[in-house]
Design a protein around this motif. Structure first.
Motif, PDB file in Angstrom:
ATOM      1  N   ASN A 165      14.835  -3.439   1.188  1.00 39.71           N
ATOM      2  CA  ASN A 165      15.198  -3.581   2.604  1.00 39.71           C
ATOM      3  C   ASN A 165      16.172  -2.499   3.034  1.00 39.71           C
ATOM      4  O   ASN A 165      16.264  -2.158   4.214  1.00 39.71           O
ATOM      5  CB  ASN A 165      15.810  -4.958   2.857  1.00 39.71           C
ATOM      6  N   VAL A 166      16.902  -1.939   2.061  1.00 38.10           N
ATOM      7  CA  VAL A 166      17.856  -0.872   2.354  1.00 38.10           C
ATOM      8  C   VAL A 166      17.123   0.377   2.841  1.00 38.10           C
ATOM      9  O   VAL A 166      17.688   1.209   3.554  1.00 38.10           O
ATOM     10  CB  VAL A 166      18.701  -0.547   1.104  1.00 38.10           C
ATOM     11  N   CYS A 167      15.855   0.503   2.482  1.00 29.63           N
ATOM     12  CA  CYS A 167      15.074   1.691   2.841  1.00 29.63           C
ATOM     13  C   CYS A 167      15.055   1.949   4.340  1.00 29.63           C
ATOM     14  O   CYS A 167      14.973   3.104   4.776  1.00 29.63           O
ATOM     15  CB  CYS A 167      13.629   1.564   2.353  1.00 29.63           C
ATOM     16  N   ARG A 168      15.122   0.902   5.122  1.00 27.32           N
ATOM     17  CA  ARG A 168      15.021   1.082   6.569  1.00 27.32           C
ATOM     18  C   ARG A 168      16.188   1.887   7.122  1.00 27.32           C
ATOM     19  O   ARG A 168      16.157   2.341   8.255  1.00 27.32           O
ATOM     20  CB  ARG A 168      14.900  -0.267   7.259  1.00 27.32           C
ATOM     21  N   ASN A 169      17.242   2.067   6.314  1.00 28.61           N
ATOM     22  CA  ASN A 169      18.393   2.863   6.742  1.00 28.61           C
ATOM     23  C   ASN A 169      18.200   4.357   6.492  1.00 28.61           C
ATOM     24  O   ASN A 169      19.048   5.165   6.868  1.00 28.61           O
ATOM     25  CB  ASN A 169      19.652   2.405   6.007  1.00 28.61           C
ATOM     26  N   TYR A 170      17.098   4.721   5.822  1.00 30.31           N
ATOM     27  CA  TYR A 170      16.911   6.107   5.418  1.00 30.31           C
ATOM     28  C   TYR A 170      15.645   6.709   6.028  1.00 30.31           C
ATOM     29  O   TYR A 170      14.638   6.032   6.178  1.00 30.31           O
ATOM     30  CB  TYR A 170      16.818   6.216   3.887  1.00 30.31           C
ATOM     31  N   ASN A 171      15.735   8.002   6.334  1.00 31.51           N
ATOM     32  CA  ASN A 171      14.563   8.771   6.734  1.00 31.51           C
ATOM     33  C   ASN A 171      13.884   9.249   5.455  1.00 31.51           C
ATOM     34  O   ASN A 171      14.500   9.972   4.660  1.00 31.51           O
ATOM     35  CB  ASN A 171      14.992   9.965   7.589  1.00 31.51           C
ATOM     36  N   PRO A 172      12.636   8.856   5.204  1.00 30.36           N
ATOM     37  CA  PRO A 172      11.993   9.209   3.932  1.00 30.36           C
ATOM     38  C   PRO A 172      11.832  10.707   3.717  1.00 30.36           C
ATOM     39  O   PRO A 172      11.716  11.154   2.574  1.00 30.36           O
ATOM     40  CB  PRO A 172      10.636   8.504   4.019  1.00 30.36           C
ATOM     41  N   LEU A 173      11.802  11.491   4.787  1.00 31.57           N
ATOM     42  CA  LEU A 173      11.688  12.938   4.629  1.00 31.57           C
ATOM     43  C   LEU A 173      13.032  13.578   4.282  1.00 31.57           C
ATOM     44  O   LEU A 173      13.082  14.697   3.774  1.00 31.57           O
ATOM     45  CB  LEU A 173      11.134  13.581   5.903  1.00 31.57           C
ATOM     46  N   SER A 242       8.316   0.114   3.639  1.00 37.16           N
ATOM     47  CA  SER A 242       9.761  -0.044   3.488  1.00 37.16           C
ATOM     48  C   SER A 242      10.586   0.788   4.461  1.00 37.16           C
ATOM     49  O   SER A 242      11.579   0.314   4.999  1.00 37.16           O
ATOM     50  CB  SER A 242      10.177   0.294   2.056  1.00 37.16           C
ATOM     51  N   PHE A 243      10.193   2.038   4.687  1.00 30.59           N
ATOM     52  CA  PHE A 243      10.960   2.911   5.588  1.00 30.59           C
ATOM     53  C   PHE A 243      10.447   2.709   7.020  1.00 30.59           C
ATOM     54  O   PHE A 243       9.954   3.637   7.661  1.00 30.59           O
ATOM     55  CB  PHE A 243      10.807   4.379   5.171  1.00 30.59           C
ATOM     56  N   VAL A 244      10.557   1.481   7.493  1.00 28.25           N
ATOM     57  CA  VAL A 244       9.819   1.078   8.695  1.00 28.25           C
ATOM     58  C   VAL A 244      10.359   1.691   9.990  1.00 28.25           C
ATOM     59  O   VAL A 244       9.681   1.643  11.016  1.00 28.25           O
ATOM     60  CB  VAL A 244       9.810  -0.457   8.827  1.00 28.25           C
ATOM     61  N   ASN A 245      11.539   2.245   9.968  1.00 26.45           N
ATOM     62  CA  ASN A 245      12.109   2.811  11.196  1.00 26.45           C
ATOM     63  C   ASN A 245      11.725   4.274  11.413  1.00 26.45           C
ATOM     64  O   ASN A 245      12.183   4.892  12.381  1.00 26.45           O
ATOM     65  CB  ASN A 245      13.636   2.686  11.170  1.00 26.45           C
ATOM     66  N   TYR A 246      10.908   4.824  10.509  1.00 19.60           N
ATOM     67  CA  TYR A 246      10.560   6.246  10.586  1.00 19.60           C
ATOM     68  C   TYR A 246       9.053   6.437  10.415  1.00 19.60           C
ATOM     69  O   TYR A 246       8.372   5.575   9.853  1.00 19.60           O
ATOM     70  CB  TYR A 246      11.303   7.031   9.499  1.00 19.60           C
ATOM     71  N   PRO A 247       8.529   7.593  10.867  1.00 18.15           N
ATOM     72  CA  PRO A 247       7.106   7.884  10.665  1.00 18.15           C
ATOM     73  C   PRO A 247       6.764   7.904   9.179  1.00 18.15           C
ATOM     74  O   PRO A 247       7.612   8.211   8.335  1.00 18.15           O
ATOM     75  CB  PRO A 247       6.929   9.269  11.301  1.00 18.15           C
ATOM     76  N   ILE A 248       5.524   7.610   8.857  1.00 17.53           N
ATOM     77  CA  ILE A 248       5.075   7.565   7.480  1.00 17.53           C
ATOM     78  C   ILE A 248       5.237   8.932   6.808  1.00 17.53           C
ATOM     79  O   ILE A 248       5.107   9.983   7.446  1.00 17.53           O
ATOM     80  CB  ILE A 248       3.614   7.087   7.396  1.00 17.53           C
ATOM     81  N   ALA A 249       5.557   8.897   5.525  1.00 14.03           N
ATOM     82  CA  ALA A 249       5.645  10.104   4.703  1.00 14.03           C
ATOM     83  C   ALA A 249       4.982   9.799   3.364  1.00 14.03           C
ATOM     84  O   ALA A 249       4.653   8.641   3.062  1.00 14.03           O
ATOM     85  CB  ALA A 249       7.101  10.527   4.522  1.00 14.03           C
ATOM     86  N   TYR A 250       4.773  10.838   2.558  1.00 11.01           N
ATOM     87  CA  TYR A 250       4.089  10.682   1.279  1.00 11.01           C
ATOM     88  C   TYR A 250       4.853  11.421   0.181  1.00 11.01           C
ATOM     89  O   TYR A 250       5.452  12.465   0.432  1.00 11.01           O
ATOM     90  CB  TYR A 250       2.667  11.234   1.350  1.00 11.01           C
ATOM     91  N   ASP A 266       4.759  15.212   4.935  1.00 12.36           N
ATOM     92  CA  ASP A 266       4.967  14.434   6.157  1.00 12.36           C
ATOM     93  C   ASP A 266       3.721  13.628   6.496  1.00 12.36           C
ATOM     94  O   ASP A 266       2.750  13.593   5.724  1.00 12.36           O
ATOM     95  CB  ASP A 266       5.396  15.341   7.311  1.00 12.36           C
ATOM     96  N   LYS A 267       3.702  13.000   7.660  1.00  8.89           N
ATOM     97  CA  LYS A 267       2.616  12.098   8.032  1.00  8.89           C
ATOM     98  C   LYS A 267       1.275  12.801   8.169  1.00  8.89           C
ATOM     99  O   LYS A 267       0.217  12.169   8.071  1.00  8.89           O
ATOM    100  CB  LYS A 267       2.958  11.376   9.331  1.00  8.89           C
TER     101      LYS A 267
END
Length: 294
Positions: A165-173, A242-250, A266-267
């Motif tokens: 749940n902490v992931c939502r605080n981070y931009n995956p990129l 998990s990183f639900v506040n940001y666009p999808i990344a890979y 990136d997406k």
């Protein structure tokens, strides 16, 4: 996060004195877990009325009438005190048999909340990473269920303790490997560099998946297959769950490097650089774009 006591594992035909080494081992495991991560140990409200290996914790007496050394009784009481008795003895129940013969509300709550349980290993069946059985949510519904089980101190148990749940605080990129301390514990003693090529690839896949999941990434089978061929298999994870506040990344495990790292995209599948397991980023010398659509 919560870890629930598997109170089904408290029963044993052996005496508490015979089982004391296993009790001490679990106590050490709990202390190790508590020092490394923020956990709450939970159990059913009738825990203190539940004997352990034939020992009544409330009266400090063995059910068979034998005596127990004072230091042993004190140790067991201290161990019971580590669990917050917060689970009502009611639905949901977990049992290892479909007829619900021998059931636990504590393990039932772990199933429903997708948290792990912690087990004594008086019986070898509880020395397993997963316990399979049946979950009864109400009077009419019984379904097959599995629960992750912690019973010894080993690296893989820490993946159960990653609060994604902490992931939502981070931009995956920007922070694809944010869970650095947990990643460090999972890789303690692991040596990728001094391996032959075949062994290294096996280890990169095993630990690459483990570290990715501990940081909130989810394996994407479709995208992995889309980017694999007969000469190269790709293991690609996405950030969508998990990183639900940001666009999808890979991220894709780098199967050719000397140490564990990931290619970050990136997406649109455009390569953004190489990320080490500890979060250090490298500017790409060459681009490893991936396909995200057929």
């Amino acid at each position: 996060m919560n870890i629930y006591l598997n109170d089904l594992s408290l029963h044993s035909d052996k005496s508490i004195i015979e089982n004391m080494p296993l009790i001490i081992r679990l106590k050490s495991l709990i202390e190790s877990l508590s020092s490394m991560t923020n956990i709450t140990l939970r159990a059913s409200r009738n825990l203190w009325n539940t004997p352990i290996s034939g020992f009544d914790v409330m009266t400090s007496q063995c059910l068979k009438g034998t005596s127990v050394p004072y230091e042993y009784a004190t140790l067991v009481k201290a161990l019971y005190s580590k669990f917050l008795p917060s689970v009502v003895d009611n639905f949901p129940y977990f049992s290892e048999s479909k007829d619900m013969n021998g059931k636990s509300s504590s393990v039932g709550m772990a199933c429903v909340e997708s948290y792990p349980v912690i087990s004594f290993t008086f019986d070898e069946k509880y020395a397993a990473d997963i316990i399979s059985g049946w979950l009864q949510k109400n009077k009419n519904e019984v379904i097959a269920a599995d629960v992750n089980n912690i019973f010894e101190d080993k690296p893989t148990i820490y993946t159960h303790l990653a609060d994604i749940n902490v992931c939502r605080n981070y931009n995956p990129l920007e922070n694809p490997m944010w869970n650095k301390e947990l990643s460090k514990k999972l890789l303690k003693g692991v040596d990728f560099i001094n391996q032959d090529a075949k062994s290294r690839q096996g280890m990169l896949y095993k630990y690459g998946k483990m570290i990715a999941e501990a940081n909130g990434w989810t394996y994407n089978e479709e995208i992995s297959k889309l980017n694999s061929n007969s000469g190269q298999l790709r293991y690609i994870f996405d950030s969508s769950l998990s990183f639900v506040n940001y666009p999808i990344a890979y991220i894709s495990i780098d199967m050719e490097g000397p140490d564990l790292a990931y290619e970050l995209c990136d997406k649109k599948g455009k390569h953004k650089g190489e990320c080490s397991w500890n979060g250090k980023m490298k500017v790409p010398k060459e681009y490893h774009d991936i396909k995200v659509k057929r």
